[in-house]
Design a protein around this motif. Structure first.
Motif: not given
Length: 416
Positions: A363-368, A376-382
């Motif tokens: 799941x993208x949200x869980x990964x981000x 300490x890496x900020x990406x975003x999930x769709x």
């Protein structure tokens, strides 16, 4: 060594502290969602606030940056950013509000020419907006709005497929409204070719440049787009919900048959305080303004645009391509033995600075969340399966790219 030789302009921005990992600052890859705060923003915004405290209403004329013509301070730099004449650009409102104001003028369905063409992966707000415009004209949005999809098994639209559709069915199309850079896949559309094809078919062509302004070079006047709008809180770093920009090609200025919604700021500045019953709209994009501008919201946009003027889009685009090439190489190594794939087109002319990664498992949200709080890496999930990494050339580093790839490698198990 790479960051020493190609440092960017990170010193101009506040970098948030990391909440995980062993670095003091985050590796920030979400500038395609919300840009970071320029260090100059607070100082310059406080200057405007101090003028209000010192002058009250007299600040409209006597402030250091007088409020009455304040929006004009943004016009020329915004025009340079999007490749337009100053008379074709105005900063006002928010993005979807501006798209609606523009569609009041430019979506004029008649006869068999009623359809609105968008990309299937359009940002939801654009989908809602065009469907509501169809309903406003008494049309069925399910048949009026045409959503162009990639070919089976592909993730992005091919320009030739868009052009083929317009050549075959353009006489039914009233409006073409695409995102210049697709928010989901990071695909950079061939705006010049699509604009030319849409106009040749007799349609109006507009662009949502939310993910393009400040990301890729633009030439709206030269391309001949009828209109465009963009937000200022992503790559333009003007703060959450920042004011948007509007482009209206000069051929539409002063057209008495072009309907517009009007208000106090739609009239010539010289006649504004005559308090007449009818407006006298200027022959410029300013005629599409409705209300007087919010000064303290304009300040951060002005601050940001000055940075773009000083650095220049050619230099930013060149560094962006260097960063994305570097990051893609690292992501390719990670994806080689993990259930991941980069879906953003590989060709430099077909992407901006965003690289979208599809998860084939998980799941993208869980990964981000793991990327943020463990590394300490900020990406975003769709959701459900896309993670977007945007190395922004103003403030991202090659070390950030390395950290992102290492974090992704640590969070996603190898193929079993």
């Amino acid at each position: 060594m790479l960051d020493h030789d190609d440092p960017g302009h990170r010193h101009l921005f506040h970098i948030p502290p990391a909440e995980g990992g062993d670095h003091p600052e985050v590796a920030y890859f979400a500038g395609n969602s919300l840009g970071l705060q320029p260090r100059a923003t607070r100082t310059e915004l406080l200057e405007d606030l101090d003028d209000w405290a010192r002058l009250g209403v007299e600040g409209h004329l006597d402030a250091a940056r007088p409020w009455l013509p304040y929006h004009e301070l943004l016009t020329a730099p915004a025009a340079r950013l999007v490749g337009a004449l100053p008379s074709e650009v105005v900063v006002m409102n928010s993005l979807t509000v501006d798209l609606h104001l523009l569609m009041v003028s430019f979506y004029r369905p008649a006869g068999r020419r009623t359809r609105i063409v968008i990309e299937d992966a359009a940002f939801p707000s654009d989908s809602y907006a065009v469907r509501s415009q169809a309903r406003l004209h008494g049309l069925d949005p399910d048949t009026t709005v045409v959503r162009l999809r990639p070919r089976a098994g592909e993730d992005t639209l091919r320009t030739e497929d868009v052009l083929a559709f317009l050549a075959a069915e353009g006489d039914t199309v009233a409006l073409v409204l695409f995102g210049g850079v697709n928010y989901l896949t990071g695909e950079l559309m061939d705006m010049a070719a699509i604009t030319a094809a849409g106009r040749a078919a007799g349609a109006v062509v507009g662009w949502d440049l939310a993910h393009a302004a400040g990301n890729v070079p633009l030439a709206l006047h030269e391309w001949g787009a009828d209109f465009a709008a963009w937000c200022s809180y992503k790559y333009l770093n003007a703060g959450p919900g920042a004011l948007a920009g509007v482009f209206v090609h000069e051929r539409h200025h002063g057209d008495p048959d072009r309907p517009r919604l009007e208000g106090w700021w739609s009239t010539e500045p010289a006649t504004r305080f005559e308090m007449t019953a009818e407006s006298r709209p200027p022959r410029s994009a300013d005629a599409w303004q409705v209300s007087n501008p919010p000064i303290f919201a304009m300040g951060p946009v002005r601050t940001s645009l000055r940075i773009f003027d000083e650095v220049g889009m050619p230099a930013l685009r060149a560094r962006s391509l260097r960063l994305t090439t570097h990051l893609r190489g690292l992501l390719d190594e990670v994806a080689a033995d993990r259930p991941l794939s980069v879906i953003t087109p590989r060709e430099p002319e077909r992407h901006g600075c965003q690289l979208s990664v599809r998860l084939h498992e998980g799941n993208a949200g869980a990964l981000t969340k793991r990327l943020r709080f463990e590394h300490g890496v900020i990406a975003d999930a769709r959701q459900p399966d896309i993670v977007r990494f945007a190395p922004v050339p103003l403030y991202s580093t090659y070390e950030d790219c390395r950290r992102a790839a290492e974090a992704l490698k640590a969070c996603v198990e190898e193929n079993r």
